[in-house]
Enzyme design. Sequence first.
Site, PDB file in Angstrom:
ATOM      1  N   GLN B 199      16.731 -38.633 -28.427  1.00 14.16           N
ATOM      2  CA  GLN B 199      15.948 -37.669 -28.062  1.00 14.16           C
ATOM      3  C   GLN B 199      15.289 -38.095 -26.609  1.00 14.16           C
ATOM      4  O   GLN B 199      14.597 -36.998 -26.130  1.00 14.16           O
ATOM      5  CB  GLN B 199      14.760 -37.417 -29.082  1.00 14.16           C
ATOM      6  CG  GLN B 199      15.331 -36.748 -30.261  1.00 14.16           C
ATOM      7  CD  GLN B 199      14.136 -36.797 -31.283  1.00 14.16           C
ATOM      8  OE1 GLN B 199      14.359 -37.435 -32.453  1.00 14.16           O
ATOM      9  NE2 GLN B 199      13.476 -36.154 -30.865  1.00 14.16           N
ATOM     10  N   PHE B 230      14.811 -35.036 -35.414  1.00 14.20           N
ATOM     11  CA  PHE B 230      13.619 -34.935 -36.131  1.00 14.20           C
ATOM     12  C   PHE B 230      12.526 -35.934 -35.805  1.00 14.20           C
ATOM     13  O   PHE B 230      11.476 -36.401 -36.679  1.00 14.20           O
ATOM     14  CB  PHE B 230      13.679 -34.931 -37.559  1.00 14.20           C
ATOM     15  CG  PHE B 230      14.889 -34.033 -38.020  1.00 14.20           C
ATOM     16  CD1 PHE B 230      14.764 -32.769 -37.829  1.00 14.20           C
ATOM     17  CD2 PHE B 230      16.115 -34.727 -38.635  1.00 14.20           C
ATOM     18  CE1 PHE B 230      15.878 -31.936 -38.212  1.00 14.20           C
ATOM     19  CE2 PHE B 230      17.181 -33.850 -39.076  1.00 14.20           C
ATOM     20  CZ  PHE B 230      17.147 -32.535 -38.823  1.00 14.20           C
ATOM     21  N   ARG B 312      -2.778 -38.131 -33.222  1.00 13.03           N
ATOM     22  CA  ARG B 312      -2.649 -36.408 -33.696  1.00 13.03           C
ATOM     23  C   ARG B 312      -3.173 -36.314 -35.025  1.00 13.03           C
ATOM     24  O   ARG B 312      -3.609 -35.188 -35.265  1.00 13.03           O
ATOM     25  CB  ARG B 312      -1.128 -36.369 -33.404  1.00 13.03           C
ATOM     26  CG  ARG B 312      -0.936 -35.021 -33.722  1.00 13.03           C
ATOM     27  CD  ARG B 312       0.719 -34.215 -33.211  1.00 13.03           C
ATOM     28  NE  ARG B 312       0.702 -34.393 -31.765  1.00 13.03           N
ATOM     29  CZ  ARG B 312       0.417 -33.018 -31.268  1.00 13.03           C
ATOM     30  NH1 ARG B 312       0.158 -31.961 -31.951  1.00 13.03           N
ATOM     31  NH2 ARG B 312       0.758 -32.794 -29.681  1.00 13.03           N
ATOM     32  N   ALA B 513       7.558 -33.243 -29.699  1.00 12.99           N
ATOM     33  CA  ALA B 513       6.441 -32.688 -29.757  1.00 12.99           C
ATOM     34  C   ALA B 513       6.525 -31.023 -29.616  1.00 12.99           C
ATOM     35  O   ALA B 513       5.573 -30.259 -29.077  1.00 12.99           O
ATOM     36  CB  ALA B 513       5.220 -33.070 -28.510  1.00 12.99           C
ATOM     37  N   GLU B 741       7.757 -28.082 -34.838  1.00 12.00           N
ATOM     38  CA  GLU B 741       6.931 -28.617 -35.883  1.00 12.00           C
ATOM     39  C   GLU B 741       6.001 -28.140 -36.723  1.00 12.00           C
ATOM     40  O   GLU B 741       6.123 -28.233 -37.847  1.00 12.00           O
ATOM     41  CB  GLU B 741       6.012 -29.876 -35.049  1.00 12.00           C
ATOM     42  CG  GLU B 741       6.893 -30.932 -34.281  1.00 12.00           C
ATOM     43  CD  GLU B 741       6.080 -31.791 -33.397  1.00 12.00           C
ATOM     44  OE1 GLU B 741       5.782 -31.043 -32.372  1.00 12.00           O
ATOM     45  OE2 GLU B 741       5.894 -32.939 -33.859  1.00 12.00           O
TER      46      GLU B 741
END
Lengths: 177, 793
Positions: B199, B230, B312, B513, B741
């Site tokens: 990614q 993921f 987060r 994100a 997400e």
Amino acid sequence: MSESNALHPERVAMTLVLNGHSVSVEVDPRETLFDTLRERLRATGTKGACLGGECGSCTILLDGEPVTACLVMALQADGRAVDTVEGLAEGEQLSALQAAFVQAGAVQCGYCTPGLLVAATALLRKNPKPTEQDVRRGLAGNLCRCTGYGKIIEAVLNASQQGDAQGTQKSALRGKR
Amino acid sequence: MKIIEAHKSPSHDAAHTHVQGLSEFIDDRPAVAGELHVGVVYSPHPHARIVGIDPTDALAIADVVAVFTARDVHHNLWGPIFQDQPLVADTVVSFVGEVVALVAAETREAMEQARRAVRVSYEVLPAILSIPEAIAAQSFLGYERFIRRGDVDAAIAAAPHKRDGVVYIQGQDHFYLESHAAIAYPRDGGQIEVHASSQHPTEVQHIVAHGLGLRALDVVCVVKRMGGGFGGKESQAALFAFYASLVAHKLNRPARCVITKDDDMIMTGKRNPFEIHYRVGFDSDGALCGLDARLFSDGGAFADLSTSIMERAMLHSDNAYFLPAASIVGKVCKTHVHPHTAFRGFGGPKGVAMIEAILEDIAHSLEKDPLDVRKRNVYSAPDRNVTHYGQPLENLLLPELFDSLESRCDYRARRASVREHNAKGTSTLRGLSLTAVKFGISFTTRFLNQGNALVNVHQDGTVQVSTGATEMGQGVNTRIAQVVAEVLGIAHTDVRVMTTSTEKNHNTSPTAASSGTDLNAKAALDAVTRIRDRLSLVARGVLALPEDRRPSRTAGLGTQPELAVPEGARDEDIIFADGEAYDRLDSSKRIAFGALCREAYLSRVQLGDYGFFKIPGIHFDKLTGQGSPFFYFTQGTACSEIEIDRYTGELKVLRVDLLMDLGRPINHGLDVGQVIGAFVQGMGWCTSENLVYDDKGLLLSHSPSTYKIPSVQDTPRDFRIELIENHDNLQNVRGTKAVGEPPLLLGLSVWTAVRDALYALAPVEHTLPATLPMTLERILLTLDALRLQGLAR
């Protein structure tokens, strides 16, 4: 390669009918049909994930029956018909089931797609008008991590409504976008 | 609230090749002459000193070419935030699965034999294998972080009711179907071209360069696609890309490193487990007065992304609910398990699980419907709409999303029938729960919120776009193609988004994100808008000329003056639509888009451009825990009804209703696909996915036979998804909202519904353990505990 012994046996010639074409290939008697397809015959449409018969990614048809190629020895396929995802379309013309997968948005990353399509093709050949529960049962051996299955079920039901009973009816949708 | 009607939208751009088995993944690349197979030798111990590594036996195997160890690595430490993790363990191993050596062989078989033949001797050291052990040993990664509002001690002390408790949250394996894989090709003069299932190609480029002692200009990372990501391929993919690159570099031969699913699961980190200790004060309506929460996560052996994940989690400890006073403290534990990493939702789901469980417990203790308690606490204008970290909520739709879903799913009537069913005392129990999500969009680390894009328009009017976005099934390429096509007025099939590569797009952020489309489509939009503007002037000039004077007839002869196209100008009367450009004031004046591009080329007008985008106006001070880190929020609600068997613990998800605000979707079909997939993945985390380790830190559930992701039989029998109309998110590209997400967090409604069902058996003073996941086994054990304690009504 070192010379032949129990650990390194000689290769054995075998013949299989791959997607309708007779193919001869020399295999190591210890190798799986999964490896033969991908490594020797370059039929890389069939994917591998768990290689333990649990995820369904490498589902193919052996004499019309869905099996996981990772659990079939190559020589077990000698003289038999092997159908893979590459054989579902006719040239560039997608099968009704493939077209339904495209149209319903039943593909995301695409890694489980070949196995699912083969499993669903087998399901529709046996049961041309499945209920939603039949579809769930028929695809229970195929894992998908992206889609949550909703659109896959929808695609199989849509294809069945188009009477793709034998998997022979082709869609007007071409293979290229 | 108006619902967007489902409509036909373009299919995933790779759908046609996916269904034919023609889409190429890493291991589908044909072997090239001289290619080697790379295998990993990893630690069987969670913590040990490496006494010696003896490759003699491995090298004696026919077709084995080389064995490499840490001594062959130029700069051995890496990490996406802190550089604390060795690429290859040097003197000490810190988790089961940590790589100590690499083998290179001519065949896969020889490689597999060699992996087992490398003799590594260890001196086993004591290991920390859980959060409590880490807390006792004061073993942490990074420093303590906090977000504070008001005097939480005073607020809780003054509250009419108080509770405290612990929420235990387990990890989750990504279980992308395509395990980690990379192939590296040596190129001229020591360069490396590495194809990775990653990614984050820029990070791969950097780590390969550092590890080999090269510079960024020597390494190109190429990512065609991933078979699922993921978050599991955000940081950790770099390791395997490096292993292939090391062999390719040292031996000057192509090298393939493909990991099996079992090794992948044993070696790589997962969603961080969390243990959250809280105190909460509330009034008789269930309104929160203060929340004091201490969040501990298991970071594993190395920092990876765990500190940002913790951040987060802290930023989402409010979820949809106003916290008048709060103290949220976060600490990442350093243990001897695989370094945990990003997973869809990052820390968000953990903070949200905590607050949703707390509200469920409060409702039970007050004998109220949990929905009423949630609605009592939901953010609302004008004075309950600022988060605990100080960000005002604009375009706040949560109260309406609650109300609207409540009536759409017929919540009150179903609550009554659930209660009735449970009172009958049959062999099954039912539970119902309506939860929400408010997910902050943007990387909380500001500098990651940038993207660049290269747009090439060709002379036949077709377009190639390259960005830093990586395609892992989510459809980012399709959305980018649509955005670009829309500006040029051409079909989306005339735009192709090309393979991601660090030689076309530099210094890119991970596709993570949920930001892939936001950052990269906006950068592409920046580039294509300039191209469109130039083409509008070309069209104006060409349409004014008689056919035989156009550049396509005269440019070769040089008989006509060249069209003047001043930079930065646009003719706004030229409209681009349906594959043509035409004059708005005289629609008989029109030219096909392809022909226009040809005229532009012959007029020496630049047909390509480079775009850049950075998210404006975001800031977050990590030291004070205050700021406005998010560009906007994706919001939604979900109601799940479940049934559990009192005697077996078996769980069925009967019905799920889901309502989301995704702004103006670019691609409705892809968005709904993301919603279903994310919800089911979240549901799996909450119910069936169970990571079981032995007492030596070895993951025992390392294949799908023991680790159960949802199958087609497990998904909701009745699943209704609706997207609401919201045209107000104008700051984002095309008014859309990120979707990757947020719906995963709505999967928590299945977890709270299970707790709701179990609460039907518990007296008012009893609090259920808050443990995630609620597997069938744990449901059964909870039922048994209630029976044994004589609590079951």
